[in-house]
Design an enzyme around this catalytic site. Structure first.
Site, short mmCIF file in Angstrom:
data_model
loop_
_atom_site.label_atom_id
_atom_site.label_comp_id
_atom_site.label_asym_id
_atom_site.label_seq_id
_atom_site.Cartn_x
_atom_site.Cartn_y
_atom_site.Cartn_z
N LYS A 45 0.84 -1.20 0.00
CA LYS A 45 0.00 0.00 0.00
C LYS A 45 0.88 1.26 0.00
CE LYS A 45 -0.21 -0.05 5.05
NZ LYS A 45 -1.06 0.01 6.24
N ARG A 143 -10.73 0.49 15.12
CA ARG A 143 -10.58 1.10 13.80
C ARG A 143 -11.51 0.33 12.87
NH1 ARG A 143 -4.65 1.62 11.00
NH2 ARG A 143 -5.16 -0.54 10.46
N HIS A 175 -6.17 -6.77 13.17
CA HIS A 175 -4.92 -6.01 13.17
C HIS A 175 -4.58 -5.60 14.60
CE1 HIS A 175 -1.72 -3.92 11.13
NE2 HIS A 175 -2.04 -2.76 11.68
N ARG A 231 1.54 -10.67 7.54
CA ARG A 231 1.41 -9.49 6.69
C ARG A 231 2.52 -8.47 6.96
NH1 ARG A 231 -3.81 -9.42 9.12
NH2 ARG A 231 -3.25 -7.37 9.95
N TYR A 274 14.62 31.00 5.33
CA TYR A 274 13.50 31.78 5.86
C TYR A 274 13.63 31.98 7.38
CZ TYR A 274 10.99 31.06 1.45
OH TYR A 274 10.61 31.06 0.14
N MET A 322 10.39 24.58 0.47
CA MET A 322 9.61 23.65 -0.33
C MET A 322 10.49 22.82 -1.26
SD MET A 322 6.40 24.36 -2.90
CE MET A 322 5.38 25.05 -1.59
#
Length: 382
Positions: A45, A143, A175, A231, A274, A322
């Protein structure tokens, strides 16, 4: 004359993530061995935790995994479109997704609620073939999945749909919340709740191909959690799920590098980046590194994270921007184009993703997963 996009495939990138596919293969093989030969579902994933989903999936399968796991249905469809034919479990879903397409291409789907059972069954009717379903129990993480009070109804609904030929219940899983904290009392509680959930489902008539509970941490610390399938996620990419217990023989697969863009000599008292949160304490040489929070370098790492430059570790000087950050090289010779290693396996003394995570008070999962799409993945060890 019509505008045509430029060919950028051969353009050098200011930063790149080198991914060692052999390390992924070796990690999966090691985890399979540590799991006593139990079947392995490699979790790919989130672009394989930032490593590149399709390439990492192939490496994991080559290393001995026989299943793949993803979070989103779109990820599973991408794997199928790439030609991956191994079993793929989709762990998360919302109403209205293209479940019929998922069933058609043979993705395994998760059901932990009544609406999921009903919507997947309806999609199977549309697809004209049964859906492969893993029932998910919430054993204490609060969850996804059905908690103990809802579990019987989800099991009954799934069995009813199975009797109609709409789904095949091929798995039961859950899980862990705290497997990365060995000895936490929640672990034993979850093991007990999962055992009861499996027993209830099997007494009701479910005959799963696989029962699975163990994530990376549990594979390495909880033999009793192996069941039929394990897993691994972060461990497949060589990062320890329980760093306080060591590396377990795993090798990090990602090395993040950048080429120095510019070098300048500045006077003592020069403010850098900055906000001037770093001021040079003496006359010094600054090197500009073209990677920033737009690439996944955490802004919280300003004046905190270290990189390897000029043969030793140096702290980022001033705010991470950035697209770039600065390092103070002092009097070390440095030239534009020189390589800076932001993190890697540590072979040359560079920081690891775990070092960055520790400095930021987070986990290595976040460090590698947040490396953005602007940073090309360069695959080694094919």
């Amino acid at each position: 004359m019509a505008w045509e996009p430029a060919d950028v495939t051969n353009v050098n990138s200011p930063a790149q993530a080198r991914v060692d596919l052999q390390a992924i293969r070796d990690n999966v093989a090691l985890l399979r061995e540590r799991a006593g030969g139990t079947a392995v579902m490699a979790m790919v994933k989130a672009e394989a935790y930032g490593h590149g989903m399709v390439e990492a999936a192939a490496a994991a399968l080559s290393g001995g995994a026989t299943w793949l796991g993803v979070a989103k249905l779109s990820e599973g469809l991408l794997l199928r479109a790439a030609g991956v034919r191994a079993p793929v479990l989709v762990c998360v879903g919302v109403p209205g997704e293209p479940y019929a397409e998922a069933v058609t291409v043979g993705l395994d789907l998760t059901a932990g609620t009544l609406w999921q059972v009903e919507e997947i069954a309806a999609a199977a009717g549309t697809a004209g073939r049964p859906a492969r379903v893993h029932l998910k129990a919430d054993t204490g993480m609060s969850r996804g999945g059905a908690g103990p009070s809802d579990w019987p109804a989800v099991v009954d609904a799934a069995l009813a749909a199975q009797a109609e030929g709409l789904i095949d219940v091929v798995g039961i899983y859950s899980h862990f919340a705290c497997a990365d904290a060995p000895g936490d009392p929640s672990i034993a509680r979850q093991l007990g709740v999962f055992k009861e959930a499996v027993e209830l489902a099997e007494k009701a008539g479910v005959r799963p191909e696989v029962r699975h509970l163990a994530n990376s941490a549990a594979i390495l610390t909880l033999p009793e959690a192996r069941y039929d399938l394990v897993r691994p996620g972060i461990a497949a990419y060589g990062l320890s799920p329980v760093p306080e217990l060591g590396a377990f023989g795993l090798r990090p697969a990602m090395t993040l590098t950048a080429a120095v863009a510019a070098v300048k000599r500045v006077a003592a008292g020069s403010g850098v980046s900055y906000g001037h949160t770093y001021v040079t304490p003496r006359e010094t040489t600054l090197a500009l590194v073209p990677a920033g929070y737009g690439d996944g370098v955490p802004r919280q790492g300003s004046n905190l994270l270290e990189v390897l430059a000029g043969g030793r570790r140096r702290r980022i000087a001033g705010r991470v921007c950035m697209d770039q950050f600065v390092i103070d090289m002092e009097d070390e010779a440095v030239s534009s184009g020189d390589e800076v290693i932001l993190f890697g396996p540590g072979d040359s003394g560079e920081p690891t993703a775990q070092d960055w995570a520790r400095a930021l008070g987070t986990i290595s999962y976040e460090i590698v997963t947040r490396i953005g799409s602007r940073v090309p993945r360069v695959y080694e060890g094919r």
